[in-house]
Design a protein around this motif. Structure first.
Motif, PDB file in Angstrom:
ATOM      1  N   SER A 112      -0.800  -6.131  -5.299  1.00 47.94           N
ATOM      2  CA  SER A 112      -1.011  -7.214  -4.937  1.00 47.94           C
ATOM      3  C   SER A 112      -1.245  -8.142  -6.351  1.00 47.94           C
ATOM      4  N   SER A 151      -2.735   1.563  -6.111  1.00 55.34           N
ATOM      5  CA  SER A 151      -3.376   0.868  -4.974  1.00 55.34           C
ATOM      6  C   SER A 151      -2.732  -0.357  -4.648  1.00 55.34           C
ATOM      7  N   LYS A 195      -4.294  -3.033  -4.110  1.00 55.33           N
ATOM      8  CA  LYS A 195      -4.981  -4.189  -4.983  1.00 55.33           C
ATOM      9  C   LYS A 195      -4.131  -4.150  -6.145  1.00 55.33           C
ATOM     10  N   THR A 196      -4.014  -3.362  -7.087  1.00 55.24           N
ATOM     11  CA  THR A 196      -2.889  -3.406  -8.193  1.00 55.24           C
ATOM     12  C   THR A 196      -1.649  -3.986  -7.879  1.00 55.24           C
ATOM     13  N   ASP A 227       0.755  -1.287   0.038  1.00 55.40           N
ATOM     14  CA  ASP A 227       0.144  -0.056   0.009  1.00 55.40           C
ATOM     15  C   ASP A 227       0.804   1.350  -0.063  1.00 55.40           C
TER      16      ASP A 227
END
Length: 229
Positions: free
Chosen positions: A57, A52, A54-55, A45
């Motif tokens: 990850s 992000s 999420k990206t 993060d």
């Protein structure tokens, strides 16, 4: 010695040591093969809100890991399994029979280099030697930023845009798919990944917004300057 100290020490030695700096190793270490997955140099993060967690990850945990695992499977039992990553890339470049090995090896390298091309609180105008070199090559940071942005935005399909040192000259180049400047002996300084998986979750089709965020908020100029050595 912690990881940050290791990065600072090994960064000054040059292009091959850049691989060590980003944690790529060809030593056998109990992983699935001789090429190990580099650690991220920050938390997932750390680059928010520009990229992000999420990206990161998906990009790191799925794509980068996938290239590493695939490469190890491809080189298992071959003479390539004992070679450093750069040698694998250079020996398979342009060899049709080894295209799969090249593509995965180059993507392992490119991604490791990309993670280190960014840092929390980065971006904007550089200082020091890298700023002087950019001014000399492009006539100022603004001209560089415009040219780099254009290269990244106009790379058709998947690929990369790079600031490189070709001898004493700084240049901006772009490469398609897995291609990488180290295949031809050019020294990379920074790169931006413009494959869609690098930005689509955060920016959808707005690649230019991602490029702008990269330049203004993420570029690790300290890393780029160390790669000048």
């Amino acid at each position: 010695m912690n990881r940050r100290e290791f990065i600072k020490i090994s960064a000054s030695i040059g292009a091959l040591t850049t691989l060590q700096m980003v944690g790529i190793s060809c030593s056998r270490n109990g992983n699935a093969g001789p090429i190990s997955l580099t650690d991220l140099p920050y938390a997932e993060d750390a680059l928010g809100p520009y990229i992000s967690a999420k990206t990161i990850s998906f990009h790191y945990g799925k794509h980068h890991r996938g290239y590493t695992d695939k490469l190890n499977a491809l080189i298992s039992g071959t003479p390539f399994s004992t070679l450093p990553l750069v040698e694998i890339i250079q020996k398979t470049h342009g060899q049709a029979e080894h295209a799969a090995i090249f593509n995965n090896a180059a993507q392992v390298y490119n991604h490791a280099f990309y993670w280190n091309s960014m840092i929390h609180g980065g971006g904007g105008k550089p200082k020091g030697a890298i700023a002087q070199k950019i001014d000399a090559a492009f006539g100022g940071y603004e001209t560089f930023a415009e040219a780099f942005s254009e290269a990244a935005a106009t790379q058709f399909g998947s690929g990369w845009a790079w600031l490189v040192a070709d001898g004493d000259a700084l240049k901006i180049i772009k490469t398609a798919n897995a291609d990488t400047p180290i295949a031809t002996g050019v020294k990379p300084l920074i790169t931006i990944d413009v494959w869609e998986h690098a930005y689509y979750l955060d920016y959808q089709n707005r690649r230019t917004d991602y490029i702008k965020a990269f330049l203004e908020n993420l570029v690790n100029w300290e890393f780029a300057e160390k790669n000048l050595a």
